[in-house]
Motif scaffolding. Structure first.
Motif, short mmCIF file in Angstrom:
data_model
loop_
_atom_site.label_atom_id
_atom_site.label_comp_id
_atom_site.label_asym_id
_atom_site.label_seq_id
_atom_site.Cartn_x
_atom_site.Cartn_y
_atom_site.Cartn_z
N LYS A 155 0.83 -1.21 0.00
CA LYS A 155 0.00 0.00 0.00
C LYS A 155 0.87 1.26 0.00
N PHE A 157 0.72 5.46 0.19
CA PHE A 157 -0.13 6.57 0.63
C PHE A 157 0.12 7.79 -0.25
N HIS A 188 -3.84 4.52 -0.99
CA HIS A 188 -4.72 5.42 -0.24
C HIS A 188 -4.74 6.68 -1.09
N VAL A 243 -7.85 1.30 -2.09
CA VAL A 243 -8.45 0.98 -0.78
C VAL A 243 -9.45 2.07 -0.41
N HIS A 244 -10.31 1.76 0.48
CA HIS A 244 -11.35 2.66 0.99
C HIS A 244 -11.83 3.73 -0.01
N GLY A 294 -9.99 8.80 7.25
CA GLY A 294 -9.53 9.33 5.97
C GLY A 294 -9.49 8.23 4.91
ZN ZN Z 1 -5.69 4.56 4.09
#
Ligand code: ZN
Ligand code: URP
Ligand code: ZN
Ligand code: ZN
Length: 500
Positions: A155, A157, A188, A243-244, A294
């Motif tokens: 992941k 960011f 992210h 993600v999210h 977030g």
């Molecule tokens: Zn995140």
């Protein structure tokens, strides 16, 4: 006395992502040995009656942060309470994130996280690795993690400026390395520079409460980063997992990219499917702060339904929770400044029920799509399939017996998580786990937990998941740019004065 290592689930409807059938399931020593009718089983086998119930693959939560130290404090749900709550909700596997500080070794952070999780987990788990800085040692450690530690997802960011955020050239390098080693790149996706500027502006306007958290990072901040990540991933032919996905704008970007043939997967989370960002404007500060995460939940109340529609039709692929729980007294670190409220919400226990309620009970998706988005697609993307995510001979005995008609109201008073609120408080859900079986053992039955810390196992994952990489590999073969074959230019060339 019946033998716990042998279980026959009788009379239920077995639901996989592709079809449902009336069948019995025989489990022995943690593995599904047979699915069918009139199964011959040894004497002493425990029989569980599943008449009028569904038998589903255990849920896989693709996104958790148990006991994460973040923004000056540590998430209250640890690997024990978090996985206990997971199985109470019908989830039998979590994928958590190792997040090394900038400048720190990824391998060391991985070993620390294993040592933290292994003795506590009550169900199986696996680990994603965050790449929070970039140089050649990180690149090499990514390869070791794939080869030796069973990590196949990283992941990056685009937010949390100066803490975890990578710049575009670093994203490019990290995505290129993911492609090289057969991993999937996760992002992210929020523009960290714009968030930093937006936050300063809100504070200068005297907006210090949780509403400022959403207003400093509106939807387009998420959508822009999502598009940028997709563009960079495409430039290096790397599969991407967002993600999210929290907003309609970002979800549309993912959907468009998929329709244009990009290998990209979008992960909405229980919070975004089950509630919305109007709570940030609530008069009670603690209530409003409990929703801070977030990217933020969005104040447009049609967002959850829209995300569910896209999940139902495969524009979005899979669901997690981003479970990262801070109690009210921890959230209070930001009582005078929303930028200091620890980011994170609950979800690991309620994800399955929330998605059943808002997805299946509402008529947006059927039971098979439910299984796809809560379990099977995660198993395919992260290369766990068909060991996980399917009820079939030879698969792990991670299952849930689901009562589609039973109801419960979600509440912090009755949940199994350590956090002292629940963002779904009061939501009435149809569809409940009655029995959860993890590694062939009953770990939850009719409201009672039978979990044992350390009973879960770390599940290593191999690279080049076919579900993700078949298209990538073929494109690599046929899509290489090539130069035009032409005679050399022999004409005149202007002369340029040398640099002084
Ligand atoms: Zn995140
Ligand atoms: O608010 C959130 N999402 N907290 C956990 C860290 C992250 O960005 O996933
Ligand atoms: Zn509210
Ligand atoms: Zn997260």
């Amino acid at each position: 006395m019946t033998t716990q290592s042998r279980i026959l689930i009788k009379g239920g409807k077995v639901v996989n992502e592709d079809f449902s059938e009336m069948a019995d399931v025989f489990i022995e020593d943690g593995v599904i040995r047979a699915v069918g009718s009139d199964l011959q089983v040894a004497a002493g086998t425990r029989v569980i009656d599943a008449t009028d119930r569904l038998v589903l693959p255990g849920g896989i939560d693709t996104h958790s942060h148990m006991e994460l130290s973040f923004m000056g404090t540590t998430a209250v749900d640890d690997f024990q309470t978090g996985t206990k709550a997971a199985v109470a909700g019908g989830t039998t596997m979590i994928l958590d994130f190792v997040i090394p500080q900038k400048g720190c070794s990824l391998l060391e952070a991985y070993e620390r996280w294993r040592a933290t999780a292994d003795p506590k987990v009550c169900c199986d788990y696996s680990l994603h690795m965050a790449v929070t800085w970039w140089d050649d040692t990180v690149k090499k450690e990514m390869e070791s993690l794939v080869r030796e530690k069973g990590v196949n997802s990283f992941k990056m960011f685009m937010a949390y400026k100066d803490v975890f955020m990578l710049r575009d050239h670093e994203l490019y390098a990290a995505f290129a390395q993911c492609k090289e080693i057969g991993a999937i790149a996760q992002v992210h996706a929020e523009n960290g520079d714009l968030i930093a500027e937006g936050a300063k502006r809100m504070l200068s306007l005297g907006i210090t409460g949780p509403e400022g958290h959403e207003m400093c990072r509106p939807e387009e901040v998420e959508a822009e980063a999502t598009q940028r990540a997709i563009t960079i991933a495409h430039a290096v032919n790397c599969p991407l997992y967002v993600v999210h996905v929290m907003s309609k704008s970002a979800a549309k970007v993912v959907a468009n990219a998929r329709r244009n043939g990009r290998v990209v997967f979008g992960e909405p989370i229980a919070a975004g499917l089950g509630t919305d960002g109007t709570h940030y404007w609530h008069k009670d500060w603690a209530h409003a702060a409990s929703f801070v995460m977030g990217p933020p939940l969005r104040p447009d109340p049609s967002t959850p339904g829209y995300l569910m529609d896209l999940l139902a039709n495969d524009d979005l692929s899979v669901t997690g929770t981003d479970n990262c729980t801070f109690s009210v007294c921890q959230k209070a670190l930001g009582k005078d400044d929303f930028t200091k409220i620890p980011n994170g919400v609950n979800g690991v226990e309620d994800r399955m029920s929330v998605i059943w309620e808002k997805g299946v009970h509402s008529g947006k998706m059927d039971e098979n799509r439910f299984v796809a988005v809560t379990s099977t697609n995660a198993a395919k993307i992260f290369n766990l399939y068909p060991r996980k995510g399917r009820i079939a001979k030879g698969s792990d005995a991670d299952l849930v017996i689901w009562d589609p008609k039973a109801t419960r109201a979600i509440s912090a008073k009755t949940h199994h998580q350590a956090v002292d609120y629940n963002i779904f408080e009061g939501m009435l859900c149809h569809g409940l786990p009655v029995v959860t079986i993890s590694r062939g053992k009953v770990v939850y039955e009719n409201g009672q937990l039978f979990t044992k810390p350390g009973a879960g196992r770390y599940i290593p994952r191999t690279p080049f998941a076919e579900f993700v990489y078949k298209r990538i590999n073929q494109r690599e073969k046929v899509g290489m740019p090539s130069a035009v074959c032409r005679e050399p230019y022999t004409g005149e060339i202007i002369s340029v004065a040398p640099n002084r």
